[in-house]
Write a protein that holds these residues in place. Structure first.
Motif, PDB file in Angstrom:
ATOM      1  N   LEU A   4     -68.727  47.927  -1.408  1.00 24.67           N
ATOM      2  CA  LEU A   4     -69.214  47.649  -0.059  1.00 24.67           C
ATOM      3  C   LEU A   4     -70.730  47.544  -0.054  1.00 24.67           C
ATOM      4  N   SER A   5     -71.259  46.801   0.897  1.00 24.35           N
ATOM      5  CA  SER A   5     -72.712  46.648   1.021  1.00 24.35           C
ATOM      6  C   SER A   5     -73.329  47.799   1.806  1.00 24.35           C
ATOM      7  N   VAL A   6     -72.498  48.716   2.319  1.00 22.50           N
ATOM      8  CA  VAL A   6     -72.977  49.828   3.148  1.00 22.50           C
ATOM      9  C   VAL A   6     -72.541  51.164   2.546  1.00 22.50           C
ATOM     10  N   LEU A   9     -69.612  53.738   7.244  1.00 19.34           N
ATOM     11  CA  LEU A   9     -68.950  52.791   8.145  1.00 19.34           C
ATOM     12  C   LEU A   9     -69.269  53.235   9.566  1.00 19.34           C
ATOM     13  N   ILE A  12     -68.691  47.692  12.928  1.00 19.20           N
ATOM     14  CA  ILE A  12     -68.410  46.387  12.314  1.00 19.20           C
ATOM     15  C   ILE A  12     -69.677  45.544  12.229  1.00 19.20           C
ATOM     16  N   TYR A  14     -72.438  46.153  11.226  1.00 19.97           N
ATOM     17  CA  TYR A  14     -73.232  46.400  10.023  1.00 19.97           C
ATOM     18  C   TYR A  14     -72.558  45.857   8.761  1.00 19.97           C
ATOM     19  N   LEU A  15     -71.360  45.296   8.902  1.00 22.46           N
ATOM     20  CA  LEU A  15     -70.612  44.795   7.749  1.00 22.46           C
ATOM     21  C   LEU A  15     -70.832  43.298   7.544  1.00 22.46           C
ATOM     22  N   LYS A  16     -70.606  42.867   6.319  1.00 26.84           N
ATOM     23  CA  LYS A  16     -70.565  41.442   5.997  1.00 26.84           C
ATOM     24  C   LYS A  16     -69.103  41.001   5.944  1.00 26.84           C
ATOM     25  N   ASP A  19     -67.424  42.278   2.962  1.00 25.28           N
ATOM     26  CA  ASP A  19     -67.002  43.683   3.056  1.00 25.28           C
ATOM     27  C   ASP A  19     -65.588  43.781   3.632  1.00 25.28           C
ATOM     28  N   ILE A  20     -65.341  43.008   4.692  1.00 22.01           N
ATOM     29  CA  ILE A  20     -64.032  43.034   5.335  1.00 22.01           C
ATOM     30  C   ILE A  20     -62.956  42.554   4.371  1.00 22.01           C
TER      31      ILE A  20
END
Length: 308
Positions: A4-6, A9, A12, A14-16, A19-20
């Protein structure tokens, strides 16, 4: 991409999109695991996770706890109503006391928007937001999208309408972010009083006629009225709300296509949907519950791999 890039959690937003997709691919593996006769894997034997819930929860809390135990993590369950929080202890002190017991990850539900973000800046543990006020509920949005993907093959290009109390719903906001990120077309539907003023800035359509919304969509995600967050009356009566925005079997059967019905729970049967809709073959509500465990296993596993 294999991680993950984070580190946390928190939402959402903050996600790419990658990531999903990584979370979904990992959840595919864990869904196979939880449908085997031996449902546990030793992946997180050395990880300790604290579930800290400052608001009541049934499905989310049980789903996280089950996901953690399926991964063989050590689990601490914390209830604010039975803790020193009632004596005036601060959030940071509460969490730091828990972390001093060598906890690696915190799953937190809190009534204040941004509580997880605030906490992530003050503690070393990885934070998973299990719902913060009317802000976000990222794992719910992930399991919703995952359930659409499982039912329809893909999320991209699908027409999804979110019906109900959009104004007070963390589920709605996280779903909008997740669906848009994956290329779905999104509309919201409900009384104008329950639609946020900023809704246009999120790039979604607005429809106040339920029938038109259902004729447009492939998937309808039905939300309950958040009575616990209503400080004033946003519509005349529950009966009137149900007449205008409730889905019953007669309405579903009158459409010229078969749509998918979703609900994040808890369901107020007879208000936003009737029992014959909730229990119909068009409903994937129980699939959402099952998928919630696999998605949360995936999120926990991927975040745990980043713990140093």
């Amino acid at each position: 991409m294999s991680e993950l890039s984070v580190k946390h959690l928190l939402g959402i937003k903050y996600l790419k999109e990658t990531d999903i997709q990584l979370i979904f691919e990992t959840a595919d593996h864990f869904k196979e695991v939880i449908n085997r006769s031996i449902k546990k894997v030793p992946s997180l034997r050395d990880i300790t996770i604290a579930n800290i819930f400052f608001e009541n929860s049934t499905r989310t809390k049980l789903s996280f706890e089950l996901a953690e135990k399926r991964l063989s993590a050590d689990v601490l369950n914390f209830s604010a109503s039975q803790s020193s929080v009632t004596k005036g202890e601060t959030l940071i002190d509460t969490v730091n006391n828990i972390l001093s017991m060598k906890v690696d990850m915190v799953v937190m539900r809190h009534p204040n928007p941004g509580a997880g973000i605030f906490l992530s800046k003050h503690v070393k543990a990885s934070i998973i937001n299990a719902g913060d006020g009317a802000h976000e509920h990222p794992t719910q949005a992930l399991l919703d999208s995952y359930s659409i993907r499982e039912k329809l093959g893909d999320v991209a290009g699908k027409n999804v309408v979110i019906v109900g109390d959009i104004l007070h719903s963390r589920v709605a906001l996280s779903n909008i972010f997740a669906l848009k990120l994956q290329g779905a077309n999104v509309k919201v539907c409900g009384p104008k009083t329950l639609l946020p003023k900023y809704i246009d800035s999120l790039g979604v359509g607005v429809e106040t006629n339920l029938r038109k919304a259902l004729e447009w969509c492939d998937v309808a995600n039905m939300l309950r009225i958040q009575n616990e967050r209503l400080d004033i009356s946003y519509f005349p009566t529950t009966r009137e709300y149900t007449q205008q925005f409730g889905v019953n079997k007669k309405l579903l059967d009158s459409l010229d296509k078969e749509i998918v019905i979703m609900h994040p729970g808890p369901i107020n049967r007879g208000v936003e949907i009737t029992s014959d809709v909730a229990d119909s073959k068009q409903s994937i509500i129980l699939n959402q519950v099952e998928n919630g465990v696999a998605i949360r296993m995936a999120v926990i596993y991927l975040l745990a791999s980043k713990i140093k």
